[in-house]
Design a protein around this motif. Structure first.
Motif, short mmCIF file in Angstrom:
data_model
loop_
_atom_site.label_atom_id
_atom_site.label_comp_id
_atom_site.label_asym_id
_atom_site.label_seq_id
_atom_site.Cartn_x
_atom_site.Cartn_y
_atom_site.Cartn_z
N ASP A 94 0.82 -1.22 0.00
CA ASP A 94 0.00 0.00 0.00
C ASP A 94 0.85 1.27 0.00
OD1 ASP A 94 1.02 0.04 2.56
OD2 ASP A 94 -0.91 0.31 3.58
N GLY A 95 2.19 1.11 -0.08
CA GLY A 95 3.08 2.25 -0.13
C GLY A 95 3.70 2.63 1.20
N THR A 96 3.29 1.97 2.28
CA THR A 96 3.88 2.25 3.59
C THR A 96 5.34 1.82 3.60
OG1 THR A 96 1.76 1.93 4.70
CG2 THR A 96 3.74 1.84 6.07
N ARG A 97 6.23 2.76 3.90
CA ARG A 97 7.66 2.45 3.93
C ARG A 97 8.05 1.91 5.31
NH1 ARG A 97 10.80 6.49 3.88
NH2 ARG A 97 9.21 8.03 4.44
N LEU A 98 8.67 0.73 5.30
CA LEU A 98 9.14 0.13 6.55
C LEU A 98 10.65 0.29 6.70
CD1 LEU A 98 7.02 -3.16 6.59
CD2 LEU A 98 6.44 -0.89 7.50
N GLY A 99 11.20 1.25 6.00
CA GLY A 99 12.61 1.58 6.17
C GLY A 99 13.52 0.59 5.47
N SER A 100 14.60 0.24 6.14
CA SER A 100 15.58 -0.68 5.58
C SER A 100 16.18 -1.53 6.68
CB SER A 100 16.69 0.11 4.86
OG SER A 100 17.37 0.97 5.76
N VAL A 101 16.82 -2.61 6.27
CA VAL A 101 17.46 -3.51 7.22
C VAL A 101 18.60 -4.22 6.52
CG1 VAL A 101 15.88 -5.42 6.69
CG2 VAL A 101 17.05 -5.35 8.90
N SER A 102 19.66 -4.52 7.27
CA SER A 102 20.79 -5.29 6.75
C SER A 102 20.72 -6.71 7.27
CB SER A 102 22.12 -4.65 7.17
OG SER A 102 22.28 -3.39 6.55
N LEU A 103 20.96 -7.67 6.38
CA LEU A 103 21.00 -9.08 6.73
C LEU A 103 22.45 -9.53 6.81
CD1 LEU A 103 18.06 -8.77 5.58
CD2 LEU A 103 18.27 -11.12 4.77
N ILE A 104 22.83 -10.14 7.93
CA ILE A 104 24.15 -10.76 8.08
C ILE A 104 23.91 -12.24 8.35
CG2 ILE A 104 26.34 -10.75 9.32
CD1 ILE A 104 25.71 -7.86 10.15
N PRO A 105 24.05 -13.11 7.33
CA PRO A 105 23.66 -14.52 7.48
C PRO A 105 24.83 -15.50 7.42
CG PRO A 105 23.39 -13.86 5.21
CD PRO A 105 24.11 -12.74 5.91
N PRO A 106 25.72 -15.56 8.43
CA PRO A 106 26.77 -16.58 8.38
C PRO A 106 26.14 -17.97 8.24
CG PRO A 106 26.55 -15.67 10.59
CD PRO A 106 25.74 -14.81 9.69
N THR A 107 26.68 -18.75 7.30
CA THR A 107 26.08 -20.03 6.93
C THR A 107 27.14 -21.11 6.87
OG1 THR A 107 24.38 -18.91 5.63
CG2 THR A 107 24.73 -21.24 5.17
N LEU A 108 26.89 -22.22 7.56
CA LEU A 108 27.80 -23.37 7.53
C LEU A 108 27.10 -24.50 6.78
CD1 LEU A 108 30.51 -24.60 8.48
CD2 LEU A 108 29.29 -25.44 10.50
N SER A 109 27.74 -24.97 5.70
CA SER A 109 27.14 -26.00 4.85
C SER A 109 28.05 -27.22 4.74
CB SER A 109 26.88 -25.45 3.44
OG SER A 109 25.98 -24.36 3.47
N LEU A 110 27.44 -28.39 4.63
CA LEU A 110 28.14 -29.63 4.31
C LEU A 110 27.96 -29.88 2.82
CD1 LEU A 110 29.68 -32.19 5.27
CD2 LEU A 110 27.43 -33.26 5.59
N GLN A 111 29.06 -30.11 2.09
CA GLN A 111 29.02 -30.21 0.64
C GLN A 111 29.54 -31.54 0.13
OE1 GLN A 111 31.62 -26.91 -0.30
NE2 GLN A 111 29.91 -25.49 -0.54
N LYS A 120 34.24 -28.76 -11.41
CA LYS A 120 33.97 -29.41 -10.13
C LYS A 120 32.60 -28.96 -9.62
CE LYS A 120 36.06 -28.21 -6.34
NZ LYS A 120 37.13 -27.98 -5.34
N PRO A 121 31.53 -29.67 -10.03
CA PRO A 121 30.20 -29.34 -9.50
C PRO A 121 30.05 -29.82 -8.06
CG PRO A 121 30.07 -31.23 -10.95
CD PRO A 121 31.50 -30.76 -11.00
N TYR A 122 29.18 -29.16 -7.33
CA TYR A 122 28.96 -29.54 -5.93
C TYR A 122 27.54 -29.20 -5.52
CZ TYR A 122 29.86 -24.56 -5.14
OH TYR A 122 29.82 -23.18 -5.18
N ILE A 123 27.09 -29.88 -4.48
CA ILE A 123 25.82 -29.57 -3.84
C ILE A 123 26.05 -29.49 -2.34
CG2 ILE A 123 24.37 -30.61 -5.62
CD1 ILE A 123 24.12 -33.08 -3.85
N GLY A 124 25.14 -28.83 -1.64
CA GLY A 124 25.33 -28.69 -0.20
C GLY A 124 24.03 -28.34 0.51
N LEU A 153 19.89 -24.58 1.08
CA LEU A 153 20.26 -25.55 0.06
C LEU A 153 21.14 -24.86 -0.97
CD1 LEU A 153 16.85 -27.39 -0.44
CD2 LEU A 153 18.78 -28.08 1.00
N GLN A 154 22.08 -25.60 -1.55
CA GLN A 154 23.12 -24.99 -2.38
C GLN A 154 23.48 -25.90 -3.55
OE1 GLN A 154 26.97 -25.05 -0.48
NE2 GLN A 154 27.62 -23.17 -1.46
#
Length: 207
Positions: A94-111, A120-124, A153-154
């Motif tokens: 509806d146009g209401t501004r909720l400002g801004s936010v920064s995401l810091i997402p440290p991620t540990l994956s097994l591949q 070298k393709p990979y999945i994780g 998922l990766q």
């Protein structure tokens, strides 16, 4: 959507494993450590977990630098730690501004990594702890995002340029929801799914 992604991951795992079995499996000459630097496009797909009639939330797509460190337990199995920070504008339809936010997402994956000549393709799959930082309230007096745990998922591929350097293309889908509170009023709390997609391209080094 989640079933499609899981099915794709399983199909890729079967293909990579079949290809790897065709190659020499006794070769222990591999680098235990890798570092990658990527430019990533971070594209959230937000929606309210609880239906809020007439309102949709929109979070902007943004570009950010990303760094990851990978440690190989064996030639095919590795852990990756990914760190990045991206800033997003948030608003309602509806146009209401909720400002801004920064995401810091440290991620540990097994591949799982396969070896196809210089490719070298990979999945994780992994876990993320997402920190919401640097919030601006927009049209509200205040807004607060609760730090949250998500899962990721990766799928990606490395291409060797030399024995030390390689290019990388990486795709991550994070499943994440958080509680958002407006104006420091707990009665104004809504659960929001953010579910960002990370598409990255960069260069890596083995050592």
């Amino acid at each position: 959507m989640k079933k499609i992604i899981f099915s794709t991951i399983l199909a890729c795992l079967f293909f990579f494993n079949a290809q790897a079995q065709e190659e020499e499996t006794t070769d222990d000459d591999y680098s235990k450590w890798q570092v990658r630097a990527r430019a990533v496009a971070v594209s959230p797909a937000p929606y309210f977990y609880d239906a809020i009639s007439g309102f949709d939330v929109e979070i902007s797509t943004t570009f950010a630098p990303e760094l990851d460190i990978t440690y190989f337990l064996s030639k095919n199995i590795a852990f990756e730690l990914m760190v990045t920070s991206s800033k997003h504008d948030v608003e309602l339809n509806d146009g209401t501004r909720l400002g801004s936010v920064s995401l810091i997402p440290p991620t540990l994956s097994l591949q799982y990594h396969a070896y196809l000549n210089d490719f070298k393709p990979y999945i994780g799959a992994g876990m993320s702890y997402v920190i919401f930082n640097g919030t601006a309230a927009g049209d509200l007096d205040s807004i607060d995002y609760e730090n949250a745990v998500g899962y990721t998922l990766q799928i990606g591929i490395d291409y060797n340029l030399s024995e030390k350097w390689f290019l990388n293309l990486d795709f991550k889908k994070m499943f994440l929801n958080t509680d958002v509170t407006a104006n420091n009023d707990s009665t104004n709390t809504a659960e929001v799914n953010i579910d960002p997609l990370f598409l990255g391209f960069g260069v890596g080094m083995k050592f």
